[in-house]
Write an enzyme that holds these catalytic residues in place. Structure first.
Site, PDB file in Angstrom:
ATOM      1  N   PRO A 116       0.812  -1.230   0.000  1.00 34.79           N
ATOM      2  CA  PRO A 116       0.000   0.000   0.000  1.00 34.79           C
ATOM      3  C   PRO A 116       0.839   1.271   0.000  1.00 34.79           C
ATOM      4  O   PRO A 116       2.042   1.259   0.269  1.00 34.79           O
ATOM      5  CB  PRO A 116      -0.811  -0.108   1.301  1.00 34.79           C
ATOM      6  CG  PRO A 116      -0.731  -1.539   1.705  1.00 34.79           C
ATOM      7  CD  PRO A 116       0.575  -2.042   1.193  1.00 34.79           C
ATOM      8  N   GLU A 117       0.164   2.370  -0.273  1.00 33.77           N
ATOM      9  CA  GLU A 117       0.781   3.688  -0.189  1.00 33.77           C
ATOM     10  C   GLU A 117       1.322   3.933   1.216  1.00 33.77           C
ATOM     11  O   GLU A 117       0.662   3.626   2.215  1.00 33.77           O
ATOM     12  CB  GLU A 117      -0.258   4.762  -0.524  1.00 33.77           C
ATOM     13  CG  GLU A 117       0.255   6.182  -0.368  1.00 33.77           C
ATOM     14  CD  GLU A 117      -0.806   7.235  -0.633  1.00 33.77           C
ATOM     15  OE1 GLU A 117      -0.485   8.433  -0.497  1.00 33.77           O
ATOM     16  OE2 GLU A 117      -1.948   6.873  -0.971  1.00 33.77           O
TER      17      GLU A 117
END
Length: 289
Positions: free
Chosen positions: A44-45
């Protein structure tokens, strides 16, 4: 890579303020994904370094500044020892690894890895011109880590998959309040009283989408996990492009075009290299300034 790629998106929280522990957690997920036969793993970011969900650093108060110092200390340099460790992990488990580290630099639009792009982060995926740049590169596996776990995100990812005729991989963190430091060190906004330690503050929703807009894995809003799908790159992408090729037979180059500045831009540029400055009158002048 073969025609079919087994890909995994990771839905998990960082260990806030503890980058070494987050790297350990990343390795556990990489090991698990490799056991599934995955060749590509996307995180994920802001997985490394953490995403300050619901926190405004106390509006620059002394406590907020100290919190930001700790957050800044959790960031990593690229290149750097943490990146070296990530590369070693990828080599150890024989996977291609994508973790979002850079945003808002045209040079990243130039850095293509094989036939997938390193990533387009968060709401940059809503930018039509940026997406067009990706399609112009011939992107086939479009990685879209994000902090957006809202109801409309899956629809956005399905649209991009159909628009670009590509596979879309979108990993999102899943976090409970207890995944962040407790108050008063970290005060969750809008008010700490609104949440309990087990409250979900980042709902996940990670997905993998086919070039036809079909959901192949996810979305999941229940907890951490791995979501995996086999991507038939050479089989399904030509079928999608046959129907609609946004930068090919369906483009309108007669009236519409896009120019991308993919040179790295710096806020300060020096016209002379320090190695070219010799110990002469010019150097003496610099000393007098």
């Amino acid at each position: 890579m073969s025609s079919t790629v087994r890909a995994t998106v990771v839905q998990a929280s960082s260990i806030f303020y503890d980058t070494p522990a987050t790297l350990d957690k990343a390795e556990r997920f990489l090991k698990e994904a490799a056991a599934l036969g995955s060749q590509l793993v996307v995180f994920p970011e802001s997985f490394i370094g953490g995403y300050p969900r619901g926190y405004n650093f106390a509006h620059q108060s002394p406590r907020g500044k100290e919190s930001f110092r700790k957050y800044h200390a959790s960031a990593i340099n690229v290149p750097g020892p943490e990146v070296d460790r990530l590369a070693s992990m990828a080599a150890k488990y024989k996977v291609y690894l994508v973790i979002g580290v850079v945003e808002r630099d045209g040079y990243t639009l130039y850095c293509t890895v094989l036939f997938f792009d390193p990533e387009v982060i968060c709401w940059e995926n809503r930018m039509p011109l940026l997406r067009t740049a990706m399609y112009g590169k011939g992107i086939e596996i479009y990685c879209a880590p994000t902090a957006d776990s809202g109801d409309t995100w899956v629809a956005t990812m399905r649209h991009i998959a159909m628009e670009g005729g590509c596979y879309v991989l979108s990993p999102i963190q899943f976090c409970r309040r207890k995944d962040y430091p407790p108050p008063p060190e970290y005060l969750y906004s809008p008010t700490e009283e609104d949440v309990t330690p087990d409250s979900i503050v980042w709902a996940g929703g990670s997905v993998i989408i086919s070039p036809h807009g079909e959901i192949l894995a996810g979305p999941n809003y229940e907890g951490e996990g791995l979501f995996t799908a086999d991507l038939d790159v050479r089989g399904e992408i030509p079928k999608a492009k046959f129907q609609f090729d946004v930068v090919g037979h369906y483009s309108r180059a007669d009236v519409l075009s896009l120019t991308v500045n993919n040179r790295p831009l710096l806020p300060v540029t020096f016209t002379s290299s320090p190695s070219k400055i010799k110990d002469d009158d010019e150097t003496d002048e610099c000393k007098d300034i």
